[in-house]
Design an enzyme around this catalytic site. Structure first.
Site, PDB file in Angstrom:
ATOM      1  N   GLN A   1       0.851  -1.197   0.000  1.00  0.00           N
ATOM      2  CA  GLN A   1       0.000   0.000   0.000  1.00  0.00           C
ATOM      3  C   GLN A   1       0.891   1.253   0.000  1.00  0.00           C
ATOM      4  OE1 GLN A   1      -3.608  -0.576   2.849  1.00  0.00           O
ATOM      5  NE2 GLN A   1      -1.961  -1.913   3.624  1.00  0.00           N
TER       6      GLN A   1
ATOM      7  N   HIS B   1      -1.326   1.621  -4.344  1.00  0.00           N
ATOM      8  CA  HIS B   1      -1.701   3.040  -4.222  1.00  0.00           C
ATOM      9  C   HIS B   1      -0.767   3.958  -4.983  1.00  0.00           C
ATOM     10  CE1 HIS B   1      -3.806   1.842  -0.204  1.00  0.00           C
ATOM     11  NE2 HIS B   1      -4.479   1.479  -1.267  1.00  0.00           N
TER      12      HIS B   1
ATOM     13  N   CYS C   1       3.438  19.104 -22.715  1.00  0.00           N
ATOM     14  CA  CYS C   1       2.310  19.986 -23.073  1.00  0.00           C
ATOM     15  C   CYS C   1       2.149  21.166 -22.132  1.00  0.00           C
ATOM     16  CB  CYS C   1       0.999  19.174 -23.109  1.00  0.00           C
ATOM     17  SG  CYS C   1       0.437  18.635 -21.493  1.00  0.00           S
TER      18      CYS C   1
ATOM     19  N   ASN D   1       2.608  -6.699  13.638  1.00  0.00           N
ATOM     20  CA  ASN D   1       2.179  -5.339  13.963  1.00  0.00           C
ATOM     21  C   ASN D   1       2.310  -5.151  15.474  1.00  0.00           C
ATOM     22  OD1 ASN D   1       0.699  -2.912  14.390  1.00  0.00           O
ATOM     23  ND2 ASN D   1      -0.451  -3.281  12.501  1.00  0.00           N
TER      24      ASN D   1
ATOM     25  N   GLU E   1       0.628  -3.333  17.231  1.00  0.00           N
ATOM     26  CA  GLU E   1      -0.730  -3.147  17.770  1.00  0.00           C
ATOM     27  C   GLU E   1      -1.706  -4.139  17.121  1.00  0.00           C
ATOM     28  OE1 GLU E   1       0.104   1.693  17.882  1.00  0.00           O
ATOM     29  OE2 GLU E   1      -1.789   0.944  17.044  1.00  0.00           O
TER      30      GLU E   1
END
Ligand code: APR
Length: 250
Positions: free
Chosen positions: A102, A120, A152, A215, A217
């Site tokens: 991500q 992402h 451009c 993790n 948490e």
């Protein structure tokens, strides 16, 4: 850290061929890049609605680009950490390792991971608002804000997915295919609250994969995980890799 659980997982991985990995901002935290949520989160200083949305860009492209320019400078000074490096080394340990991220910081590629699936987008890429051309741009700081298309002259936007925008359907379909066909799926450093990425581990579990969360948490994914390590990825992954070293050739 529960050494017995790590040994148990290393035994499982010793006979595993197909591994999928989903990473989030947490794997880059030990490289000095703040996560989005949680006590040290980036959003504490900035409100997502003011910056990472098409409406915000429409309203104030300069402010949005100033924020990305600041993040590009921060990320440009960051190095991959032991967590990134372990995942890069696992490309040689496992016959099939699919890395889905991500993160837009590019640190997996910098650590040597080949072709990470960037759900992402990537902070080092821009997209022309006129014709959609995607280019690499590593200027730190940007030469002008907002930057303009060299062909451009139209404004460029970051080649990232903003809140309210769809992900590239081909990338997302591939991510679901990889997660639904793996034997073990690692979910590392993500709060597992942003969809559709957060649905990938559930697709893996439904297809019978062993789910491993890393993790410090707990997250909404914790109770679905077969292994959930309350640990930082920069410490846990190299430790697991050392255990793996005694069970399968690099
Ligand atoms: N090792 C592992 N995990 C960590 C570490 C670490 N050293 N440090 C923090 N974490 C965990 C936090 O506990 C938290 O659960 O990483 C997670 C980061 O969560 P978020 O900040 O929500 O990041 P992420 O899950 O990647 O966000 C998903 O939301 O803002 C959007 O597009 C953005 O890709 C991002 C998406």
């Amino acid at each position: 850290m529960d050494e017995n659980k790590i040994d148990e997982l290393a035994d499982v991985l010793g006979s595993t061929s197909r591994v999928a990995v989903l990473t989030g901002a947490g794997i880059s935290a030990e490289s000095g890049i703040p996560t989005f949520r949680g006590s040290q989160g980036l959003w504490r200083q900035f409100r997502a609605e003011e910056l990472a949305t098409p409406e915000a860009f429409e309203r104030d492209p300069k402010l949005v680009w100033e924020w990305y320019d600041w993040r590009r400078k921060l990320i440009g000074e960051a190095e991959p950490n032991a967590g990134h490096r372990t995942l890069s080394a696992w490309q040689r340990r496992f016959p099939s390792l699919s890395l889905i991220t991500q993160n837009i910081d590019g640190l997996h590629e910098l650590a040597g991971s080949r072709d990470p699936l960037e759900l992402h987008g990537n902070i080092w890429k821009t997209r022309c608002l006129r014709d959609g051309t995607v280019r690499e741009n590593r200027d730190v700081p940007l030469s002008e804000v907002p930057p303009r298309c060299p062909d451009c002259g139209e404004w460029l936007r970051p080649h990232v997915v903003w809140f309210g925008e769809p992900l590239d359907s081909r990338v997302l379909d591939e991510a679901f295919r990889l997660c639904s066909s793996c034997q073990v799926m690692f979910v590392i450093g993500t709060s597992a609250v942003v969809h559709p990425a957060a649905a990938l581990p559930l697709a893996a579990a439904e297809a019978g994969a062993v789910l491993v969360e890393v993790n410090p948490e707990p997250t909404p994914l914790t109770r679905a995980a077969d292994f959930s390590f309350r640990a930082q990825s920069g410490g846990l992954l190299p430790l697991l890799d050392r255990k793996l070293g005694t069970r399968r050739a690099p």
